[in-house]
Design a protein around this motif. Sequence first.
Motif, mmCIF file in Angstrom:
data_model
loop_
_atom_site.group_PDB
_atom_site.id
_atom_site.type_symbol
_atom_site.label_atom_id
_atom_site.label_comp_id
_atom_site.label_asym_id
_atom_site.label_seq_id
_atom_site.Cartn_x
_atom_site.Cartn_y
_atom_site.Cartn_z
ATOM 1 N N UNK A 139 0.801 -1.228 0.000
ATOM 2 C CA UNK A 139 0.000 0.000 0.000
ATOM 3 C C UNK A 139 0.833 1.277 0.000
ATOM 4 N N UNK A 140 2.148 1.165 0.117
ATOM 5 C CA UNK A 140 2.992 2.359 0.106
ATOM 6 C C UNK A 140 2.877 3.058 -1.247
ATOM 7 N N UNK A 141 2.428 4.303 -1.230
ATOM 8 C CA UNK A 141 2.217 5.016 -2.488
ATOM 9 C C UNK A 141 3.550 5.327 -3.163
ATOM 10 N N UNK A 142 3.545 5.200 -4.496
ATOM 11 C CA UNK A 142 4.732 5.441 -5.304
ATOM 12 C C UNK A 142 4.450 6.539 -6.327
ATOM 13 N N UNK A 143 5.515 7.139 -6.829
ATOM 14 C CA UNK A 143 5.501 8.211 -7.837
ATOM 15 C C UNK A 143 4.454 9.272 -7.504
ATOM 16 N N UNK A 144 4.215 9.484 -6.190
ATOM 17 C CA UNK A 144 3.298 10.525 -5.709
ATOM 18 C C UNK A 144 1.901 10.380 -6.313
ATOM 19 N N UNK A 145 1.517 9.113 -6.549
ATOM 20 C CA UNK A 145 0.240 8.827 -7.214
ATOM 21 C C UNK A 145 -0.708 8.121 -6.258
ATOM 22 N N UNK A 146 -1.913 8.655 -6.152
ATOM 23 C CA UNK A 146 -2.936 8.051 -5.295
ATOM 24 C C UNK A 146 -3.393 6.716 -5.844
ATOM 25 N N UNK A 147 -3.412 6.606 -7.174
ATOM 26 C CA UNK A 147 -3.899 5.392 -7.831
ATOM 27 C C UNK A 147 -2.776 4.413 -8.202
ATOM 28 N N UNK A 148 -1.536 4.876 -8.148
ATOM 29 C CA UNK A 148 -0.415 4.014 -8.490
ATOM 30 C C UNK A 148 -0.166 3.892 -9.976
ATOM 31 N N UNK A 149 -0.594 4.887 -10.751
ATOM 32 C CA UNK A 149 -0.447 4.853 -12.207
ATOM 33 C C UNK A 149 0.302 6.099 -12.674
ATOM 34 N N UNK A 150 1.272 5.901 -13.573
ATOM 35 C CA UNK A 150 1.986 7.033 -14.147
ATOM 36 C C UNK A 150 2.330 6.774 -15.591
ATOM 37 N N UNK A 151 2.225 7.816 -16.430
ATOM 38 C CA UNK A 151 2.572 7.719 -17.845
ATOM 39 C C UNK A 151 3.985 8.267 -18.052
ATOM 40 N N UNK A 152 4.843 7.494 -18.707
ATOM 41 C CA UNK A 152 6.125 8.047 -19.133
ATOM 42 C C UNK A 152 5.877 9.049 -20.250
ATOM 43 N N UNK A 153 6.412 10.266 -20.112
ATOM 44 C CA UNK A 153 6.177 11.283 -21.138
ATOM 45 C C UNK A 153 7.464 11.830 -21.744
ATOM 46 N N UNK A 154 8.603 11.609 -21.085
ATOM 47 C CA UNK A 154 9.877 12.055 -21.665
ATOM 48 C C UNK A 154 11.023 11.412 -20.909
ATOM 49 N N UNK A 155 12.038 11.003 -21.649
ATOM 50 C CA UNK A 155 13.247 10.433 -21.045
ATOM 51 C C UNK A 155 14.464 11.049 -21.709
ATOM 52 N N UNK A 156 15.434 11.430 -20.893
ATOM 53 C CA UNK A 156 16.718 11.921 -21.377
ATOM 54 C C UNK A 156 17.805 11.133 -20.665
ATOM 55 N N UNK A 157 18.757 10.637 -21.428
ATOM 56 C CA UNK A 157 19.835 9.821 -20.864
ATOM 57 C C UNK A 157 21.065 10.679 -20.614
ATOM 58 N N UNK A 158 21.747 10.367 -19.530
ATOM 59 C CA UNK A 158 23.013 11.014 -19.180
ATOM 60 C C UNK A 158 23.956 9.922 -18.717
ATOM 61 N N UNK A 159 24.867 9.529 -19.603
ATOM 62 C CA UNK A 159 25.705 8.387 -19.285
ATOM 63 C C UNK A 159 24.853 7.146 -19.158
ATOM 64 N N UNK A 160 24.947 6.473 -18.023
ATOM 65 C CA UNK A 160 24.163 5.257 -17.799
ATOM 66 C C UNK A 160 22.900 5.509 -16.979
ATOM 67 N N UNK A 161 22.592 6.767 -16.739
ATOM 68 C CA UNK A 161 21.386 7.125 -15.972
ATOM 69 C C UNK A 161 20.325 7.696 -16.905
ATOM 70 N N UNK A 162 19.096 7.232 -16.706
ATOM 71 C CA UNK A 162 17.956 7.760 -17.460
ATOM 72 C C UNK A 162 17.154 8.676 -16.544
ATOM 73 N N UNK A 163 16.766 9.824 -17.068
ATOM 74 C CA UNK A 163 15.921 10.751 -16.330
ATOM 75 C C UNK A 163 14.560 10.784 -17.024
ATOM 76 N N UNK A 164 13.572 10.199 -16.374
ATOM 77 C CA UNK A 164 12.257 10.004 -16.979
ATOM 78 C C UNK A 164 11.201 10.798 -16.218
#
Length: 563
Positions: free
Chosen positions: A189-214
Motif C-alpha cells: 500500500x505504500x504510495x509510489x511516484x506521488x500517485x494516489x492510484x499508483x499509475x503514471x505515464x512516461x512522457x519524456x526520457x533523457x539519458x546522461x551516461x548510464x542514468x535515465x531521467x524520466x
Amino acid sequence: MPSTWDGKWYDSGLGDVVFSHTSHSLDGWTMSVHGQPITSWTCQTQDNADNLLLFKADQVIEVNGVKKNVFRCIKWTNITDNSFYYYVQNDIESNAGNQRVKIEDHDPSVQSWNISDYCNPSSAPVIEEYHVIVAEGHESSAKQWCPIPLLGNFTYTHNDGSATSCTSASELSVCPTWNTLTFDYTKCATEQIFSKEGVGYCVQTIAKGTTFFTTVLNPGNVTGAGHHRFTCLAISVSGNQVQISDSAGSCEAGQTATVKASDGSGLLTLSSVASCYGNCTFPLDWSSAWYDSRTRSVEFLHQQTRVSSGWSLDISNNTVPSWTCMSEDASNQLLLLKSDTVLEINGTKRNAFMCIDWKKITTNSYRYYIKTDENPDANNERVSLENHDPMVVDWNIDNYCNPSNGPSMEQFHMIVKQGQETAVKQWCPNPLLGTFFYTADDGTNQTCGNGSNVDVCATWTTMTFDYTKCSLEIFSKEGEVHCLYTIISGTTYYTSVLNPGFVDNTNYHRFYCLAITTDASSDKVYLSESAGGCERGQQSTVLQPDGKANYTLTPYSTCREYI
C-alpha cells in the motif's frame, strides 16, 4: 509560441499554466522575487532557429526604491503536439527562490529586448534540469515509451530514508504497454511516484551516461498531501536490479538513482520478473565479444537479445549505439533488430530496423547478411526507417526482410568469437588446395613470382606464406590466414579468411574476402582481396578499392587429388 500553446497546461516545473496564444502570454510560473509575487508573463521575442522564447514578467517589482524587470528565457522541444519539454536558459537567482530568471533595472523607454542578451547563462542548466508541459485533456496522447530498464514487470522495495517497505509482496507492471507504470497497491500500500492510484505515464526520457531521467505524468487525482502531477525518476541498472530515485515535479540538478532527492519519497529497488523488450531468441552462442568482418567487432547480450556495441550507426545526425531483436523467423534464420534509440530526423521521430539472415558455421563462427535496402540517410548502410509510434510495440518480421535491392551473394559478413580464432578454421576452396608460387600486382608493380611460396596443403585450412622467399607481406604480418567460409557464384569462389595475428586496421586487417577463379588451361589461380567483406560484384582479376594487390598463384603441386 508554438501554435498549440493555448489554454491550460500542466507544467512539471512550476505547476499549472494557462497560455493565451492570441496575446502570447501565460498565467502561472508563479514565484516570489525579492519577496514580491510574479504571477503572469508575456513573450517579448523569439528565436525560431533555436526554439528560444523570451518572457518578461507582467509585474514590475521594486527593490530599494528601484524598479526591476524579471525575465525568463526558455528553450523548447516538442515531444508531441500536446507535450513539450524545455530548459530555462538563465542563471539561478537566489533572490527568486533559486529559480532561473534574469533581473535588471526597469527602463520605461525600452520596449524591446535582444534575445541573445537574455538567453546566455554563465552556468547553464545540466541535462537533467528539464521541465515538461502537457496540455490538459491530452494526458493519454502524451504517453511515450519508458526507458529500456523499465520495460518489464518487477517486484520492488521502497526505502524512505529510515525504513524499507514492500519487502514481502509488491508488483510493478510496465508490460505490455511500454508507456505506463502500474503499481499494485493491493500487494503493497505504500504510495509510489506521488500517485494516489499508483499509475503514471512516461512522457519524456533523457539519458546522461548510464542514468535515465524520466518524467512521469500522474493522470489521476492530485488533491491531498503527497500527490503531484509530475514525478521525475533517475534510473540506473546495477547487476540484475534497477535503482530509482524520485523527485516531485522535475528532476533535481545532480540527482542520482541511488541517493534520495531532497523532495523525493525515497529509493526504489526493482527486481525483474519478466521483460517485454525483445521478443525473439538469439542463436545460443551469441554472447560476449566477437570479431566482425563488417564492423571489426561486435558484442552480444544473449539474455537481452541485444547487440550492445559494435554495430553503431550514424543516421541523419543521430547515433544508434545498440540494437535489440524484436521479431524472428526461426525456420528461415531471420532476426529483426530495432534501434534502442528513437531517432529524430527533421522534427519527426523514427525507428531504425535491420534484418539479419544468419547461418551457423561452427560454434564460434557465423555468416550473416543484412537483408535490408541501402539507405542514403544512413551513409548507404542497410537500415530501414519508419515513423515512431509510441503505441506500437510489436513488429512483424515479414514486413521488414524483403528488400527490393538486397545484398548480392558475395556480400556476406562473418563473425568469429574472440579468443577462438584457431577453432573456426574450415577447408579452403578447391582452387587453393595446393602449394604455389605467386605474383602480386598492385596496378603499378609486380613482385614475388618464381621462388615465392604459399602452402595450403599442410592443413587445407590455412594459407601460409614463406616471407623468407618473398618478403612482401600478404594479408598478415606473420604470413598466415585461416579460411572461414566459402560460397560459389558461377565460376567465382568467395572466401572469407581470418588473420589471427597482428591487426592495425590500416595495413593488417582481421578479415579479408578473396574472390578466386581458375584458368583451366594453365591451372593458374587468380585472386583479388577486399579488407573486411567482399564488394558487390568483386572480380578475381580487378584490383579492389580497399585491396593492396591482385594475385596470380601458379601451383608447384596440388592436394586436390586427395579429395
